[in-house]
Motif scaffolding. Structure first.
Motif, PDB file in Angstrom:
ATOM      1  N   TYR A   1      63.357  24.341  49.673  1.00 34.02           N
ATOM      2  CA  TYR A   1      61.939  23.812  49.507  1.00 34.02           C
ATOM      3  C   TYR A   1      61.766  22.465  49.733  1.00 34.02           C
ATOM      4  O   TYR A   1      62.747  21.711  49.711  1.00 34.02           O
ATOM      5  CB  TYR A   1      61.351  24.405  48.156  1.00 34.02           C
ATOM      6  CG  TYR A   1      62.173  23.784  47.011  1.00 34.02           C
ATOM      7  CD1 TYR A   1      61.969  22.452  46.360  1.00 34.02           C
ATOM      8  CD2 TYR A   1      63.082  24.497  46.219  1.00 34.02           C
ATOM      9  CE1 TYR A   1      62.502  21.716  45.455  1.00 34.02           C
ATOM     10  CE2 TYR A   1      63.807  23.955  45.127  1.00 34.02           C
ATOM     11  CZ  TYR A   1      63.582  22.661  44.787  1.00 34.02           C
ATOM     12  OH  TYR A   1      64.403  22.052  43.597  1.00 34.02           O
ATOM     13  N   ARG A   2      60.523  21.870  49.816  1.00 34.26           N
ATOM     14  CA  ARG A   2      60.101  20.680  49.989  1.00 34.26           C
ATOM     15  C   ARG A   2      58.783  20.368  49.021  1.00 34.26           C
ATOM     16  O   ARG A   2      57.919  20.986  49.044  1.00 34.26           O
ATOM     17  CB  ARG A   2      59.745  20.196  51.481  1.00 34.26           C
ATOM     18  CG  ARG A   2      59.374  18.861  51.454  1.00 34.26           C
ATOM     19  CD  ARG A   2      59.234  18.271  53.045  1.00 34.26           C
ATOM     20  NE  ARG A   2      59.393  16.855  53.217  1.00 34.26           N
ATOM     21  CZ  ARG A   2      57.976  16.183  53.388  1.00 34.26           C
ATOM     22  NH1 ARG A   2      56.828  16.834  53.121  1.00 34.26           N
ATOM     23  NH2 ARG A   2      58.065  14.950  53.445  1.00 34.26           N
ATOM     24  N   PHE A   3      58.995  19.471  48.022  1.00 31.28           N
ATOM     25  CA  PHE A   3      58.074  19.059  47.146  1.00 31.28           C
ATOM     26  C   PHE A   3      57.703  17.539  47.620  1.00 31.28           C
ATOM     27  O   PHE A   3      58.498  16.733  47.814  1.00 31.28           O
ATOM     28  CB  PHE A   3      58.428  19.096  45.851  1.00 31.28           C
ATOM     29  CG  PHE A   3      57.222  18.718  44.749  1.00 31.28           C
ATOM     30  CD1 PHE A   3      56.046  18.798  44.700  1.00 31.28           C
ATOM     31  CD2 PHE A   3      58.011  17.890  43.523  1.00 31.28           C
ATOM     32  CE1 PHE A   3      55.289  18.251  44.106  1.00 31.28           C
ATOM     33  CE2 PHE A   3      57.042  17.504  42.516  1.00 31.28           C
ATOM     34  CZ  PHE A   3      55.682  17.786  42.887  1.00 31.28           C
ATOM     35  N   SER A   4      56.354  17.424  47.853  1.00 33.62           N
ATOM     36  CA  SER A   4      56.255  16.045  48.388  1.00 33.62           C
ATOM     37  C   SER A   4      54.680  15.549  47.789  1.00 33.62           C
ATOM     38  O   SER A   4      53.923  16.178  47.273  1.00 33.62           O
ATOM     39  CB  SER A   4      55.947  16.013  49.920  1.00 33.62           C
ATOM     40  OG  SER A   4      54.961  16.987  50.315  1.00 33.62           O
ATOM     41  N   LYS A   5      54.556  14.057  47.932  1.00 31.27           N
ATOM     42  CA  LYS A   5      53.398  13.622  47.582  1.00 31.27           C
ATOM     43  C   LYS A   5      52.765  12.713  48.787  1.00 31.27           C
ATOM     44  O   LYS A   5      53.364  12.035  49.220  1.00 31.27           O
ATOM     45  CB  LYS A   5      53.438  12.608  46.428  1.00 31.27           C
ATOM     46  CG  LYS A   5      54.056  13.497  45.181  1.00 31.27           C
ATOM     47  CD  LYS A   5      54.488  12.382  44.078  1.00 31.27           C
ATOM     48  CE  LYS A   5      55.178  13.075  42.873  1.00 31.27           C
ATOM     49  NZ  LYS A   5      54.078  14.002  42.114  1.00 31.27           N
ATOM     50  N   GLY A   6      51.371  13.111  48.918  1.00 31.76           N
ATOM     51  CA  GLY A   6      50.759  12.560  49.964  1.00 31.76           C
ATOM     52  C   GLY A   6      49.095  12.650  50.001  1.00 31.76           C
ATOM     53  O   GLY A   6      48.712  12.396  48.742  1.00 31.76           O
ATOM     54  N   TRP A   7      48.650  12.885  50.940  1.00 33.08           N
ATOM     55  CA  TRP A   7      47.276  13.200  50.518  1.00 33.08           C
ATOM     56  C   TRP A   7      46.776  14.276  49.716  1.00 33.08           C
ATOM     57  O   TRP A   7      46.113  14.255  48.648  1.00 33.08           O
ATOM     58  CB  TRP A   7      46.506  13.581  51.982  1.00 33.08           C
ATOM     59  CG  TRP A   7      44.940  13.768  52.154  1.00 33.08           C
ATOM     60  CD1 TRP A   7      44.218  13.269  51.101  1.00 33.08           C
ATOM     61  CD2 TRP A   7      44.167  14.237  53.214  1.00 33.08           C
ATOM     62  NE1 TRP A   7      42.791  13.824  51.497  1.00 33.08           N
ATOM     63  CE2 TRP A   7      42.932  14.028  52.742  1.00 33.08           C
ATOM     64  CE3 TRP A   7      44.497  14.900  54.176  1.00 33.08           C
ATOM     65  CZ2 TRP A   7      42.010  14.619  53.494  1.00 33.08           C
ATOM     66  CZ3 TRP A   7      43.582  15.361  55.189  1.00 33.08           C
ATOM     67  CH2 TRP A   7      41.992  15.345  54.725  1.00 33.08           C
ATOM     68  N   ALA A   8      47.714  15.286  49.881  1.00 33.26           N
ATOM     69  CA  ALA A   8      47.804  16.375  48.832  1.00 33.26           C
ATOM     70  C   ALA A   8      49.032  15.804  47.599  1.00 33.26           C
ATOM     71  O   ALA A   8      50.063  15.768  48.288  1.00 33.26           O
ATOM     72  CB  ALA A   8      48.541  17.884  49.240  1.00 33.26           C
TER      73      ALA A   8
ATOM     74  N   PRO B   1      54.217  29.674  50.169  1.00 35.21           N
ATOM     75  CA  PRO B   1      53.903  28.564  48.936  1.00 35.21           C
ATOM     76  C   PRO B   1      54.342  29.216  47.587  1.00 35.21           C
ATOM     77  O   PRO B   1      54.312  28.553  46.704  1.00 35.21           O
ATOM     78  CB  PRO B   1      52.086  28.793  48.848  1.00 35.21           C
ATOM     79  CG  PRO B   1      51.922  30.255  49.391  1.00 35.21           C
ATOM     80  CD  PRO B   1      53.052  30.143  50.380  1.00 35.21           C
ATOM     81  N   VAL B   2      55.067  30.362  47.829  1.00 32.71           N
ATOM     82  CA  VAL B   2      55.635  30.787  46.580  1.00 32.71           C
ATOM     83  C   VAL B   2      57.016  30.690  46.087  1.00 32.71           C
ATOM     84  O   VAL B   2      57.450  30.502  45.006  1.00 32.71           O
ATOM     85  CB  VAL B   2      55.128  32.397  46.498  1.00 32.71           C
ATOM     86  CG1 VAL B   2      55.597  33.095  45.265  1.00 32.71           C
ATOM     87  CG2 VAL B   2      53.875  32.421  46.330  1.00 32.71           C
ATOM     88  N   SER B   3      57.855  31.154  47.008  1.00 34.35           N
ATOM     89  CA  SER B   3      59.352  31.192  46.810  1.00 34.35           C
ATOM     90  C   SER B   3      60.246  31.248  48.158  1.00 34.35           C
ATOM     91  O   SER B   3      59.559  31.661  49.081  1.00 34.35           O
ATOM     92  CB  SER B   3      59.749  32.320  45.855  1.00 34.35           C
ATOM     93  OG  SER B   3      59.293  33.803  46.555  1.00 34.35           O
ATOM     94  N   CYS B   4      61.343  31.071  47.967  1.00 34.57           N
ATOM     95  CA  CYS B   4      62.440  31.375  49.396  1.00 34.57           C
ATOM     96  C   CYS B   4      62.395  32.844  49.520  1.00 34.57           C
ATOM     97  O   CYS B   4      62.690  33.194  50.690  1.00 34.57           O
ATOM     98  CB  CYS B   4      63.854  30.754  48.750  1.00 34.57           C
ATOM     99  SG  CYS B   4      63.702  28.965  48.670  1.00 34.57           S
ATOM    100  N   GLU B   5      62.650  33.916  48.443  1.00 32.61           N
ATOM    101  CA  GLU B   5      62.458  35.096  48.803  1.00 32.61           C
ATOM    102  C   GLU B   5      61.262  35.507  49.566  1.00 32.61           C
ATOM    103  O   GLU B   5      61.530  36.435  50.334  1.00 32.61           O
ATOM    104  CB  GLU B   5      62.676  35.849  47.320  1.00 32.61           C
ATOM    105  CG  GLU B   5      63.706  35.585  46.414  1.00 32.61           C
ATOM    106  CD  GLU B   5      63.895  34.446  45.782  1.00 32.61           C
ATOM    107  OE1 GLU B   5      65.127  33.777  45.216  1.00 32.61           O
ATOM    108  OE2 GLU B   5      62.901  33.705  45.760  1.00 32.61           O
ATOM    109  N   ASN B   6      60.097  35.189  49.155  1.00 34.12           N
ATOM    110  CA  ASN B   6      58.861  35.447  49.954  1.00 34.12           C
ATOM    111  C   ASN B   6      58.995  34.928  51.473  1.00 34.12           C
ATOM    112  O   ASN B   6      58.494  35.390  52.398  1.00 34.12           O
ATOM    113  CB  ASN B   6      57.673  35.006  49.399  1.00 34.12           C
ATOM    114  CG  ASN B   6      57.406  36.006  48.127  1.00 34.12           C
ATOM    115  OD1 ASN B   6      58.170  36.828  47.672  1.00 34.12           O
ATOM    116  ND2 ASN B   6      56.188  35.884  47.737  1.00 34.12           N
ATOM    117  N   ALA B   7      59.506  33.585  51.749  1.00 33.90           N
ATOM    118  CA  ALA B   7      59.603  33.312  52.770  1.00 33.90           C
ATOM    119  C   ALA B   7      60.717  33.918  53.644  1.00 33.90           C
ATOM    120  O   ALA B   7      60.231  34.375  54.893  1.00 33.90           O
ATOM    121  CB  ALA B   7      60.291  31.747  52.857  1.00 33.90           C
TER     122      ALA B   7
END
Length: 743
Positions: A196-203, A261-267
Motif C-alpha cells: 500500500y501507499r499512504f500519502s499526503k498531497g492535495w488529498a 481503496p480497501v485492501s490488498c486482498e481486494n486488489a
C-alpha cells in the motif's frame, strides 16, 4: 464445462472486436491534444471512468506537469497507475513501476542526471497512445513498454533486450506533487506482490492498496527503504521500494497491477475478476470496445476531419474523471475512512465540481444517466459520512478547493432532468442540510447578508456561486411541491444583489462594517475577492436570474453594451496576472470556467447572432488538434464539454432549469443515442461555413424558442437548424426568442 466457458469467452471476444471494428470512433481520438501548453490532460491507458489511469510520469516541474506528463518533455521516471486529467493542482502518480537494465539503481536521480537513476529518455516517434493503450521504447535500454487497463487493473508488457541483467522497480516513495507518509510491500509468493501507499498531497490523506501478479517467477526480489537494502522480502517505511531482478531478462515480462481503496486482498480479487488471463491484445481490444461504446453515443457528420478529431477527443476527455473509487465486488472506503461492503451503487471520486457543474454533469444527464445516478449516490454517501456534500473530492478526501458547493446544483439538476436511481427525499435533505451549514461563509447566506471580504477569502465568488446553487435548489423544491423551501431558496438565489455596487456597476467585496473593499480595479485579476478572475468576468455570474441581472445593469440596452465592452476591453499583462486567465477575448477568459456561459447571454439581450459569432470564434480559435489544442486547464472535462455542447448548437447556461440555449452549431449532423433505443438528431446543413441560425424546426415544425429543453431531447426526435452566412437581425424574431428565455 471448462470447454463451454472457453468457447463463450472466444465468442465474446470476437463480438467485442467486431463491434469495435464496425464503428471505430477511437480513430478520431488523439490523447496528445491538451497534453502540451496548459491543458494538463492525462496521457496513457484507461477505460471510461476507470479507477486506473496507467501512464508515464515525467519529473514534476510545476503547474504544467499536474497530470504527470507534458508533451514537451522527454524523460520518463516510470509508469504510475493513477493520474489526474486537466487539473490545476497535481497529485496521485501512485504505484510507480519502471523497468530498466544494467546495474541496480533505486532512485530516479535528477532530470539532468537521469542516467544515474532508473529514469529514461524517450521520443514521441517511439511512442504510441490510443484510448486504452500506451506504448513507448525507452532510449538507451531499448525496452519496449506496452500498457493497457481495465477499470481497476493496469496491464504491463515489457520486451527486454536479450542477455541483459534486468530490473523492475516499484517505487512507493514517488508521487506527483505529494509526499509518501507510510508505504509497504511484501512478496506473497514467487509470482505475487502486495502492499500500500499512504500519502499526503492535495488529498491530505490518501490510501491506496495494490497487488502485482507476474507472468514469470520473481527470480530475485529485494526491498529498500529509499536506498538502504532491507533484510527479507517485505518492508514498511516512508520510502519503500520493491525491486524485481533477473540475471538474464525474460524476452517478455507481463505484470498485472490491481489497485483498491480497501485492501490488498481486494486488489488481488480485482485482478482475478477483470484480467484472469495474460493476453495484452485482448485487454486492449476490450478497452477499445468500451471507449467506442461511449463515443458512439454521439455520432457526428462534418466535412472537417479536424473537427472530428477535436470533438471525439473532447468527448474522450469528459470520461476520464470522475473515476471509480471502489472494488469489483462493490466495496469502497468512505469519506469517514470506514470500509463499506458490497455497495449497491458504483462509488466515484475526483469531483472537480466548481468546473464540471457547468457543462460536464449536464452532458452526463444526456449520455450517462445511470452513471449520473451513481455519482449522486456517491455524493449522498459523502454527506452521510461527513455531514456536508462534496466541494472538490479527491480519492476519499475533501480538498476544499475553489468556491461554492456545486454538488448541490448537480444533484438538483439530476432530479429535475428525470435521472432515476437515487432517493429524491434523501437527496433534498442532504442539499438542505449542507445549505444550513455555517462553514465557508454560509452563515451569511442564511441571514441574507453579504459574506464579508475581510472575514472570508473569495467572498464575492462564494456569494455568487452559492446563489446559483440556491436557485437550483429552489427549482428542485418546487418540483417536489415543497412551497416553503421553494420560497426560501428563491430568496437566497437573489443574494447576488448584496454584492452589487451601483456606483461602479460591478459586484464588489463588502467589508464586515458594510463598506466596500478598497483598491477596486475592475480589470485587475483578483484571487482574494473573486476566484481566479476579475470584476468583469464575475459581472455575468448570475445564470439563475439573467432577467434580474439585466434590470440591475439598467435594462437591455445597457446589458448589451456592457457585453460588447466585455469582449472588446483589453487587459495589460500586469492586470491579467493569473496563469489561469487564458483564452482571452477582451475581458472574457475561456480558460477559466466562470466565463463559459457569457457568450450565450447575448441571446437573453435579444441578439442571438452575437452569441453565434462569439461562440463560433471560440470554437475555431481556441480548440485545435495539436498538443496545445486546449487553451487552458482542461479541468476534468469542462473545457471539452463546453466544446461538445457548442458544436451541437446549444449550451446549458443554467443547468438546473433544464434549458439549453441555442448558439452556433459547428457539425452538420449529430445523432445522440439515448436510453430506450431512442435517438435525437441535430441537423445543421452548411454549418461548417455558415454560423448563423436563421430558422429552427423541431420534428419538422417551426420552432420559435431560443432553446431546447432537456425533456425534448430525451424524448427523441429531430432538431433542425436552417443556417446562413448572414445574421438574422429581425427585431420581431429576436424579441420572441428573448421572451422565451426571460419568461
Amino acid at each position: 464445462m471448462k470447454r463451454l466457458i472457453f468457447f463463450i469467452n472466444i465468442i465474446s471476444f470476437v463480438c467485442i472486436t467486431q463491434q469495435s471494428q464496425a464503428q471505430d470512433l477511437t480513430k478520431y481520438v488523439d490523447p496528445y491534444i491538451g497534453s502540451g501548453g496548459h491543458g494538463h490532460v492525462f496521457v496513457g491507458a484507461s477505460v471510461p471512468f476507470g479507477a486506473v489511469q496507467l501512464g508515464p510520469s515525467n519529473f514534476f516541474k510545476g503547474w504544467d506537469w499536474c497530470s504527470g506528463y507534458n508533451y514537451g518533455d522527454s524523460i520518463v521516471t516510470g509508469f504510475a497507475h493513477m493520474h489526474l486529467s486537466g487539473t490545476g493542482i497535481g497529485d496521485l502518480g501512485d504505484i510507480l513501476v519502471m523497468p530498466y537494465v544494467g546495474e541496480i539503481r533505486t532512485d530516479k536521480a535528477t532530470e539532468k542526471e537521469y542516467q544515474k537513476g532508473y529514469g529514461a529518455h524517450y521520443s514521441h516517434k517511439n511512442e504510441k497512445v490510443l484510448p486504452g493503450y500506451y506504448s513507448v521504447k525507452l532510449d538507451g535500454s531499448n525496452i519496449q513498454v506496452e500498457l493497457a487497463a481495465t477499470e481497476r487493473v493496469g496491464f504491463h508488457q515489457y520486451q527486454f533486450p536479450q542477455n541483459k541483467e534486468a530490473h523492475v522497480i516499484i517505487d512507493l516513495k514517488e508521487g506527483i506533487n505529494d509526499q509518501s507518509a507510510e508505504t509497504y510491500i511484501r512478496r506473497v509468493d514467487q509470482y505475487t506482490l502486495e502492499g500500500y501507499r499512504f500519502s499526503k498531497g492535495w488529498a491530505k490523506e490518501q490510501l491506496i492498496f495494490f497487488a502485482i501478479r507476474s507472468s514469470d517467477s520473481l527470480e530475485h526480489f529485494t526491498v529498500y527503504e529509499d536506498s538502504k537494502l532491507l533484510q527479507g522480502d517485505s518492508g514498511k517505511g516512508k520510502a519503500i521500494k520493491g525491486l524485481i531482478s533477473f540475471d538474464k531478462a525474460p524476452k517478455t515480462l507481463k505484470l498485472k497491477v490491481g489497485i483498491s481503496p480497501v485492501s490488498c486482498e481486494n486488489a488481488l480479487a480485482n485482478i482475478n475478476a477483470e484480467i484472469p488471463h495474460w493476453d495484452l491484445d485482448k485487454v486492449v481490444a476490450e478497452a477499445k470496445a468500451k471507449w467506442n461504446k461511449e463515443l458512439s453515443k454521439m455520432v457526428i457528420n462534418t466535412p472537417s476531419e479536424k473537427v472530428k478529431r477535436i470533438f471525439y477527443t473532447a468527448l474522450f476527455h469528459t470520461m476520464i474523471d470522475p473515476s471509480l473509487f471502489n472494488d469489483h465486488n462493490g466495496d469502497y472506503r468512505g469519506a469517514d475512512k470506514q470500509v463499506y461492503k458490497h455497495a449497491q451503487f458504483a462509488n466515484y471520486s475526483v469531483f472537480s465540481l466548481w468546473d464540471t457543474y457547468r457543462a460536464v454533469h449536464p452532458l452526463y444527464t444526456i449520455t450517462q444517466p445511470e452513471r449520473t445516478a451513481d455519482m449522486v449516490n456517491s455524493m449522498l454517501a459523502i454527506y452521510d459520512q461527513k455531514g456536508l456534500l462534496p466541494q472538490w473530492h479527491l480519492e476519499g478526501w475533501e480538498t476544499g478547493t475553489m468556491v461554492g458547493i456545486a454538488s448541490r446544483q448537480v444533484i438538483a439538476e439530476a432530479y429535475l432532468k428525470g435521472i432515476k436511481g437515487f432517493d429524491a427525499e434523501r437527496a433534498f435533505n442532504a442539499i438542505k442540510g449542507t445549505s444550513a451549514s455555517d462553514t465557508l461563509g454560509m452563515m451569511c447566506v442564511k441571514t441574507f447578508t453579504a459574506i464579508p471580504a475581510d472575514k472570508e477569502r473569495r467572498s464575492v465568488a462564494k456569494g455568487l456561486e452559492y446563489a446559483i446553487g440556491d436557485g437550483s435548489i429552489a427549482l428542485m423544491a418546487k418540483a417536489l411541491s415543497k412551497q416553503n423551501e421553494f420560497e426560501y431558496f428563491s430568496k437566497r438565489a437573489l443574494n447576488y444583489k448584496k454584492y452589487f455596487d451601483s456606483t461602479t456597476q460591478f459586484f464588489r467585496g463588502k467589508l464586515d462594517n458594510g463598506e466596500r473593499a478598497p483598491d477596486f480595479n475592475a480589470l485587475k485579476a483578483n484571487n482574494t475577492i473573486y476566484a481566479e478572475g476579475n470584476a468583469w468576468q464575475y459581472l455575468w455570474l448570475v445564470p439563475q436570474d439573467v432577467k434580474g441581472l439585466i434590470s440591475l445593469l439598467g435594462g437591455e440596452q445597457m446589458f448589451n453594451a456592457r457585453l460588447d465592452t466585455m469582449f472588446a476591453l483589453e487587459t495589460t499583462a500586469d492586470e491579467k496576472g493569473l496563469a489561469d486567465l487564458t483564452g482571452t477575448i477582451g475581458q472574457y477568459a475561456h480558460g477559466n470556467e466562470p466565463s463559459h456561459h457569457i457568450a450565450y447571454l447575448y441571446a437573453f439581450g435579444g441578439r442571438p447572432w452575437k452569441t453565434a459569432e462569439t461562440v463560433r470564434h471560440i470554437m475555431k480559435d481556441m480548440y485545435h488538434d495539436q498538443p496545445d489544442g486546449i487553451i487552458g486547464n482542461e479541468d476534468c472535462g469542462q473545457m471539452s464539454a463546453w466544446y461538445i455542447f457548442s458544436a451541437l448548437g446549444f449550451y446549458p447556461v443554467f443547468p438546473a432549469d433544464t434549458r439549453y440555449v441555442f448558439g452556433s452549431p459547428l457539425v452538420e449532423q449529430a445523432t445522440l443515442k439515448l436510453p430506450g433505443g431512442k435517438t435525437f438528431t441535430v441537423k445543421a446543413a452548411g454549418a461548417t461555413t455558415q454560423p448563423y441560425i436563421q430558422k429552427v424546426l423541431l420534428n419538422g415544425k417551426a420552432y420559435d424558442a431560443a432553446y431546447i429543453d432537456h425533456a425534448a431531447i430525451m424524448a427523441g426526435g429531430t432538431l433542425e437548424f436552417i443556417m446562413s452566412d448572414k445574421p438574422d437581425t429581425d427585431a420581431n424574431h429576436a424579441s420572441k426568442q428573448k421572451s422565451s428565455l426571460l419568461k
